[in-house]
Design an enzyme around this catalytic site. Structure first.
Site, PDB file in Angstrom:
ATOM      1  N   GLU A 188       2.141   0.983  -8.425  1.00 31.23           N
ATOM      2  CA  GLU A 188       2.831   0.086  -7.512  1.00 31.23           C
ATOM      3  C   GLU A 188       2.009  -1.148  -7.447  1.00 31.23           C
ATOM      4  O   GLU A 188       2.205  -2.161  -6.620  1.00 31.23           O
ATOM      5  CB  GLU A 188       3.325   0.406  -6.179  1.00 31.23           C
ATOM      6  N   SER A 199       8.207   3.651  -4.463  1.00 26.18           N
ATOM      7  CA  SER A 199       8.955   2.603  -5.361  1.00 26.18           C
ATOM      8  C   SER A 199       9.777   3.422  -6.447  1.00 26.18           C
ATOM      9  O   SER A 199      10.211   2.790  -7.500  1.00 26.18           O
ATOM     10  CB  SER A 199       8.230   1.617  -5.787  1.00 26.18           C
ATOM     11  N   TYR A 244      13.111  -3.813  -8.782  1.00 23.79           N
ATOM     12  CA  TYR A 244      11.957  -4.594  -8.805  1.00 23.79           C
ATOM     13  C   TYR A 244      12.231  -5.626 -10.137  1.00 23.79           C
ATOM     14  O   TYR A 244      11.943  -6.698 -10.281  1.00 23.79           O
ATOM     15  CB  TYR A 244      10.464  -4.057  -8.801  1.00 23.79           C
ATOM     16  N   ARG A 287       9.370   1.845   7.432  1.00 24.06           N
ATOM     17  CA  ARG A 287      11.011   1.702   6.977  1.00 24.06           C
ATOM     18  C   ARG A 287      11.362   3.291   6.743  1.00 24.06           C
ATOM     19  O   ARG A 287      10.626   4.063   6.021  1.00 24.06           O
ATOM     20  CB  ARG A 287      10.799   1.275   5.624  1.00 24.06           C
ATOM     21  N   ASP A 346      14.158   5.975   5.407  1.00 24.90           N
ATOM     22  CA  ASP A 346      15.129   5.876   4.598  1.00 24.90           C
ATOM     23  C   ASP A 346      16.126   7.359   4.999  1.00 24.90           C
ATOM     24  O   ASP A 346      15.387   8.370   4.847  1.00 24.90           O
ATOM     25  CB  ASP A 346      14.931   5.825   3.244  1.00 24.90           C
ATOM     26  N   GLU A 397      12.953   9.482   3.124  1.00 19.60           N
ATOM     27  CA  GLU A 397      11.400   9.491   3.357  1.00 19.60           C
ATOM     28  C   GLU A 397      11.038   8.572   4.242  1.00 19.60           C
ATOM     29  O   GLU A 397      11.767   7.830   4.690  1.00 19.60           O
ATOM     30  CB  GLU A 397      10.877   8.904   2.021  1.00 19.60           C
ATOM     31  N   ASN A 430       8.272   5.388   4.960  1.00 18.48           N
ATOM     32  CA  ASN A 430       7.285   4.445   4.070  1.00 18.48           C
ATOM     33  C   ASN A 430       6.506   3.834   5.148  1.00 18.48           C
ATOM     34  O   ASN A 430       6.914   2.867   5.942  1.00 18.48           O
ATOM     35  CB  ASN A 430       8.213   3.567   3.305  1.00 18.48           C
ATOM     36  N   GLY A 436       7.517  -2.484   1.445  1.00 13.72           N
ATOM     37  CA  GLY A 436       7.334  -3.688   0.738  1.00 13.72           C
ATOM     38  C   GLY A 436       7.599  -4.996   1.495  1.00 13.72           C
ATOM     39  O   GLY A 436       8.419  -4.947   2.530  1.00 13.72           O
TER      40      GLY A 436
END
Length: 371
Positions: free
Chosen positions: A17, A193, A264, A304, A306, A320, A322, A326
């Site tokens: 990443e 990602s 991305y 974050r 999810d 998950e 994070n 990002g």
């Protein structure tokens, strides 16, 4: 005049990443409050070299993604004086830059999995984000789900196993198929990602998906696919923590799921509903679950979280956590915070302040037994 806080923005890294990190860092450097902070850009290239860069050069280009000039001086992180850290040149030059806090803007293994955080702890450096344990646990999808289950957070059925166990036959394809139904998702346990993730619709395709996932990690999981909506929530540490409104990701039809390409590479890979188009009761439910996950993993700074929302049953399942999400201009963590009343520059300031406060608290702990 009050001395500015010196913030080393650390980016790049040796994970898959790396390029995402370059984009995140460009945005963070651009939005840090120059009235309060002196910004020092520091990168880790794919060979593992740390380099310090000229902020003026970065500011002048205004690029959406940073580069790592080979001619920038190589540095190492060292313990500084009075609770600070220091960047020390490796080329024999006397240059030494004292820093107050590191803002890691890195993603993936060797970046957000506790390894970097361990180095920062050893040098007694203040840093943004979760500590060693939460970083490591958050990176490992299997361990995350185990702790979430203990905390009463719903998770989808899955199987996790190592490459060694798979290759010696301890885990067979029949064993996997016996407990799950198609479609299933194959994921490296320690990547982000959507790198190395495959949606498997035919059991005959499972071996190839596992082989690719094992290219990125020594442990993978095979998770039950759910006809679900993808819901995300941003959490910002504090007393009490601040939980954003939820958002919903809607991958476009030409992407089977929210893959790396959709995130991305394709500017039209997904649309976003912010806030998510869910009822008030569901909104409160998912925000409460996000906070519970944040606390179950003992996260610090930010995360974050999810979820999958089952279209049929209406239940949420944790996907998950994070711990270093990002920070690009289109990343969901800052967007959700902005929609919840915390603008991007204020968000960065609060994260730095939280890091310094946590560092002061930890510095005050006793390290030797006092009878």
């Amino acid at each position: 005049m009050t001395e500015k806080t010196r913030v080393a923005v650390l980016y790049g890294g040796r994970s898959g990443e790396h390029e995402v990190s370059l984009r995140s860092a460009a945005s963070v450097i651009r939005h840090l409050d120059r009235d309060r902070f002196e910004v020092i850009p520091v990168s880790i290239d794919k060979a593992g070299r740390w380099q310090r860069h000229d902020l003026r050069r970065i500011t002048q280009t205004g690029d959406e993604s940073l580069s790592i000039p080979a001619e920038s001086p190589e540095v190492r992180l060292a313990q500084g004086a009075e609770g600070r850290a220091a960047l020390v040149g490796l080329d024999g030059a006397p240059a030494r830059a004292e820093i107050d806090v590191v803002f890691p803007v890195l993603h993936g293994p060797l970046c957000e999995d506790g390894t970097l955080q361990g180095l920062l702890e050893l040098t007694e450096t203040a840093y943004v984000g979760s500590g060693v344990m939460a970083s490591a646990v958050g990176m490992d999808k299997d361990v995350t789900k185990r702790l979430a289950g203990l905390a009463g957070i719903p998770i989808a059925p899955y199987r996790a196993f190592t490459r060694r166990a798979y290759e010696r036959g301890d885990i067979s394809l029949d064993d996997i198929a016996a407990g799950l139904t198609l479609p299933v998702f194959v994921k490296p346990c320690n990547m982000g990602s959507s790198v190395g993730i495959h949606k498997v619709k035919d059991w005959a395709d499972l071996p190839a998906a596992l082989a690719d996932a094992f290219r990125y990690d020594v442990k993978v999981l095979v998770e039950q696919g759910i006809d679900a909506r993808e819901i995300e929530v941003a959490v910002l540490d504090g007393d009490p923590p601040f939980v954003s409104v939820a958002s919903e990701l809607n991958p476009q039809a030409h992407h089977d799921f929210y893959s790396y390409a959709a995130k991305y590479l394709d500017p039209e890979g997904a649309s976003v509903d912010l806030p998510a188009n869910i009822g008030a009761e569901q909104m409160e439910r998912v925000r409460a679950l996000a906070l519970r996950a944040f606390e179950a993993l003992e996260c610090s700074g930010m995360a974050r979280v999810d979820f999958f929302l089952d279209r049929k049953g209406g239940d949420f399942y944790l996907n998950e956590v994070n711990t270093l999400p990002g920070f690009t201009s289109i990343s969901m963590y800052p967007q959700m915070m902005e929609a919840s009343g915390v603008p991007y520059p204020e968000l960065l300031t609060r994260l730095v302040d939280l890091a310094l406060e946590r560092h002061r608290t930890r510095q005050g702990l006793k390290r030797e037994f006092v009878g």
